[in-house]
Design a protein around this motif. Structure first.
Motif, PDB file in Angstrom:
ATOM      1  N   GLY A  23      -6.363 -24.824 -20.033  1.00 47.21           N
ATOM      2  CA  GLY A  23      -7.669 -25.426 -19.812  1.00 47.21           C
ATOM      3  C   GLY A  23      -8.730 -24.388 -19.493  1.00 47.21           C
ATOM      4  O   GLY A  23      -8.446 -23.346 -18.902  1.00 47.21           O
ATOM      5  N   CYS A  24      -9.957 -24.685 -19.883  1.00 48.68           N
ATOM      6  CA  CYS A  24     -11.074 -23.781 -19.588  1.00 48.68           C
ATOM      7  C   CYS A  24     -12.388 -24.509 -19.854  1.00 48.68           C
ATOM      8  O   CYS A  24     -12.457 -25.387 -20.727  1.00 48.68           O
ATOM      9  CB  CYS A  24     -10.994 -22.519 -20.452  1.00 48.68           C
ATOM     10  SG  CYS A  24     -12.173 -21.226 -19.975  1.00 48.68           S
TER      11      CYS A  24
ATOM     12  N   TYR B 292      -9.718 -24.364 -33.007  1.00 50.71           N
ATOM     13  CA  TYR B 292     -10.047 -23.061 -32.413  1.00 50.71           C
ATOM     14  C   TYR B 292     -11.229 -23.189 -31.452  1.00 50.71           C
ATOM     15  O   TYR B 292     -12.200 -23.882 -31.744  1.00 50.71           O
ATOM     16  CB  TYR B 292     -10.438 -22.056 -33.493  1.00 50.71           C
ATOM     17  CG  TYR B 292      -9.290 -21.434 -34.233  1.00 50.71           C
ATOM     18  CD1 TYR B 292      -8.371 -20.593 -33.606  1.00 50.71           C
ATOM     19  CD2 TYR B 292      -9.125 -21.670 -35.603  1.00 50.71           C
ATOM     20  CE1 TYR B 292      -7.325 -20.022 -34.304  1.00 50.71           C
ATOM     21  CE2 TYR B 292      -8.076 -21.100 -36.310  1.00 50.71           C
ATOM     22  CZ  TYR B 292      -7.185 -20.275 -35.650  1.00 50.71           C
ATOM     23  OH  TYR B 292      -6.147 -19.719 -36.348  1.00 50.71           O
ATOM     24  N   PRO B 293     -11.194 -22.512 -30.319  1.00 52.41           N
ATOM     25  CA  PRO B 293     -12.386 -22.461 -29.462  1.00 52.41           C
ATOM     26  C   PRO B 293     -13.478 -21.609 -30.101  1.00 52.41           C
ATOM     27  O   PRO B 293     -13.203 -20.761 -30.956  1.00 52.41           O
ATOM     28  CB  PRO B 293     -11.869 -21.797 -28.168  1.00 52.41           C
ATOM     29  CG  PRO B 293     -10.374 -21.810 -28.269  1.00 52.41           C
ATOM     30  CD  PRO B 293     -10.048 -21.813 -29.725  1.00 52.41           C
TER      31      PRO B 293
ATOM     32  N   SER C 158     -11.837 -26.460 -23.250  1.00 49.20           N
ATOM     33  CA  SER C 158     -10.577 -26.247 -23.949  1.00 49.20           C
ATOM     34  C   SER C 158      -9.531 -27.189 -23.364  1.00 49.20           C
ATOM     35  O   SER C 158      -9.322 -27.214 -22.145  1.00 49.20           O
ATOM     36  CB  SER C 158     -10.117 -24.791 -23.800  1.00 49.20           C
ATOM     37  OG  SER C 158     -10.939 -23.927 -24.559  1.00 49.20           O
ATOM     38  N   VAL C 159      -8.882 -27.950 -24.226  1.00 48.73           N
ATOM     39  CA  VAL C 159      -7.902 -28.960 -23.803  1.00 48.73           C
ATOM     40  C   VAL C 159      -6.510 -28.330 -23.840  1.00 48.73           C
ATOM     41  O   VAL C 159      -6.101 -27.790 -24.872  1.00 48.73           O
ATOM     42  CB  VAL C 159      -7.959 -30.188 -24.726  1.00 48.73           C
ATOM     43  CG1 VAL C 159      -6.971 -31.254 -24.259  1.00 48.73           C
ATOM     44  CG2 VAL C 159      -9.382 -30.743 -24.776  1.00 48.73           C
ATOM     45  N   PRO C 160      -5.755 -28.381 -22.733  1.00 47.39           N
ATOM     46  CA  PRO C 160      -4.420 -27.764 -22.710  1.00 47.39           C
ATOM     47  C   PRO C 160      -3.441 -28.485 -23.631  1.00 47.39           C
ATOM     48  O   PRO C 160      -3.703 -29.577 -24.130  1.00 47.39           O
ATOM     49  CB  PRO C 160      -3.990 -27.893 -21.240  1.00 47.39           C
ATOM     50  CG  PRO C 160      -5.236 -28.195 -20.488  1.00 47.39           C
ATOM     51  CD  PRO C 160      -6.128 -28.928 -21.437  1.00 47.39           C
ATOM     52  N   SER C 161      -2.288 -27.863 -23.830  1.00 45.54           N
ATOM     53  CA  SER C 161      -1.241 -28.465 -24.643  1.00 45.54           C
ATOM     54  C   SER C 161      -0.688 -29.714 -23.971  1.00 45.54           C
ATOM     55  O   SER C 161      -0.615 -29.804 -22.744  1.00 45.54           O
ATOM     56  CB  SER C 161      -0.110 -27.463 -24.885  1.00 45.54           C
ATOM     57  OG  SER C 161       0.970 -28.079 -25.556  1.00 45.54           O
TER      58      SER C 161
ATOM     59  N   SER D 194     -12.037 -28.286 -27.718  1.00 40.48           N
ATOM     60  CA  SER D 194     -11.181 -27.451 -28.564  1.00 40.48           C
ATOM     61  C   SER D 194      -9.799 -27.323 -27.945  1.00 40.48           C
ATOM     62  O   SER D 194      -9.575 -27.710 -26.795  1.00 40.48           O
ATOM     63  CB  SER D 194     -11.814 -26.062 -28.745  1.00 40.48           C
ATOM     64  OG  SER D 194     -11.984 -25.427 -27.480  1.00 40.48           O
ATOM     65  N   GLY D 195      -8.862 -26.774 -28.708  1.00 42.79           N
ATOM     66  CA  GLY D 195      -7.502 -26.588 -28.236  1.00 42.79           C
ATOM     67  C   GLY D 195      -7.046 -25.159 -28.430  1.00 42.79           C
ATOM     68  O   GLY D 195      -7.738 -24.219 -28.083  1.00 42.79           O
TER      69      GLY D 195
END
Length: 395
Positions: free
Chosen positions: A305-306, A248-249, A318-321, A299-300
């Motif tokens: 992405g962010c 979780y972010p 944030s790592v994309p799928s 985080s995922g």
């Protein structure tokens, strides 16, 4: 040209087109995409320092970070969807390992899509497929974090599903992994609801212990430092700020400030996130930052992405799928991390739309070739018929 020779030539071209398209789209396309990626160079490394404020340096650890593979299960997964997306992730992962040679790979949760409700038989089948897809040599360490689809959302998780997950990956879901002086803090973020549930209490107790151990490691590294009050029996780690990894972010209102080609679609960026469902709660996020003061958070969960800066000093990415099932342009993170610095770069995989376009273009070309051959053969037969008819009349 003899008729049979033309037919064999056209047949050979059609077979070559089919085989060439398949070989390119299913194998070769991953090489030019990943060859464009590279480990961040030293000139890109962000300056850092140890927990004690002193600059530290050593050879950087090469870490590959991906997230949200969502291996489809037996209940909701269509066989072709499962075959297509899992083959894509297997080829992408194996190609990346071969070309980039990471020392350690982190997968930030949601390994499975139906771990929250799968039977033991289906679970074992999912695990078998995972080990086949993400096989690796002994030179690469694979570290897997837990996500809500692996053990269920907070209201669905229980000890059986958590321990089943931890047994498969042979480690506690909350711990510190240390590699060449770098502390990677793994957090079971599914259990951070703060409502006093047994799993939540256990995870929070472990996090408090890890925070104490890191702080005691700092104190013992300072000049004249030693074992101080409250640090008896604590485990010592390298005295550097940890890199925190979780599914979780941390809390943020939305993805409105996120940009880049892997950010959420513009229509979704302003949707408000729900605490304890889309992101951690404000309280849990604040506690993690205060306990560990991480120099980087990965985080995922959002599949997009962010980059966010918490409290103006704690960066989160944030790592994309990693799967085509969740986005057209999957990607992963390449991180060069040393005790005193880190640098990140993003590696994009081939887009699924590109593969579909190649197949469609190849199919159209082969169809045109087949039709041209048919028309040419029809015209040849007509000419031959007229020639024979004329010769017969002349006789």
């Amino acid at each position: 040209m003899p008729r049979f020779s033309v037919r064999w030539t056209v047949a050979a071209l059609l077979i070559l087109g089919v085989c060439g398209s398949f070989l390119f789209c299913e194998y070769l396309i991953y090489f030019p995409a990943i060859l464009q990626c590279a480990w961040p160079r030293s000139s890109q490394v962000r300056a850092g320092e140890g927990i004690d404020g002193r600059p530290v340096d050593s050879a950087a650890v090469r870490a590959m970070v991906l997230s949200d593979t969502h291996l489809l299960g037996a209940v909701g997964g269509h066989w072709f969807d499962k075959l297509r997306r899992e083959w894509q992730m297997e080829r992408a992962f194996q190609t990346a390992l071969w070309l980039l040679r990471p020392e350690i790979v982190f997968i930030l949760g949601d390994i499975f899509d139906e771990g929250k409700w799968s039977s033991q038989q289906h679970w074992e089948d999912d695990v078998r497929r995972f080990h086949r897809m993400f096989r690796h040599s002994t030179d690469t360490e694979l570290v897997v974090l837990v996500g809500n689809h692996d053990i269920g959302f907070h209201y669905e998780m229980d000890w059986f599903k958590l321990q089943r997950f931890e047994k498969v990956f042979n480690a506690s879901s909350t711990r510190i992994v240390t590699k060449r002086g770098v502390n990677f803090l793994l957090v079971n973020s599914v259990a951070l609801h703060g409502d006093g549930c047994p799993i939540c209490q256990s995870v929070e107790k472990e996090l408090i212990k890890l925070s104490r151990d890191l702080n005691c490691s700092l104190q013992s590294s300072q000049p004249g430092g030693g074992v101080t009050d409250g640090c008896e029996g604590s485990q010592l780690y390298p005295p550097t700020s940890p890199v925190m990894l979780q599914h979780y972010p941390l809390f943020r209102v939305s993805d409105a400030a996120c940009t880049g080609q892997d950010a959420a679609p513009s229509a979704e960026r302003h949707l408000l996130f729900r605490e304890k469902y889309d992101v951690l709660s404000k309280e849990a996020s604040h506690r993690l930052l205060q306990w560990f003061k991480p120099r980087l958070i990965l985080s995922g969960h959002t599949h997009s992405g962010c980059e966010v800066l918490h409290d103006n000093k704690y960066p989160e990415v944030s790592v994309p799928s990693f799967s085509w099932r969740n986005r057209n342009n999957p990607s992963f993170i390449l991180a060069s991390v040393s005790p005193g610095s880190y640098a990140l770069s993003k590696c994009f995989l081939p887009e699924e739309s590109t593969v579909i376009s190649v197949y469609c273009s190849a199919g159209a070309c082969m169809l045109l070739l087949f039709l041209a051959h048919c028309l040419w053969m029809k015209g040849l037969l007509q000419c031959l018929s007229l020639f024979l008819l004329g010769k017969h009349k002349s006789l």
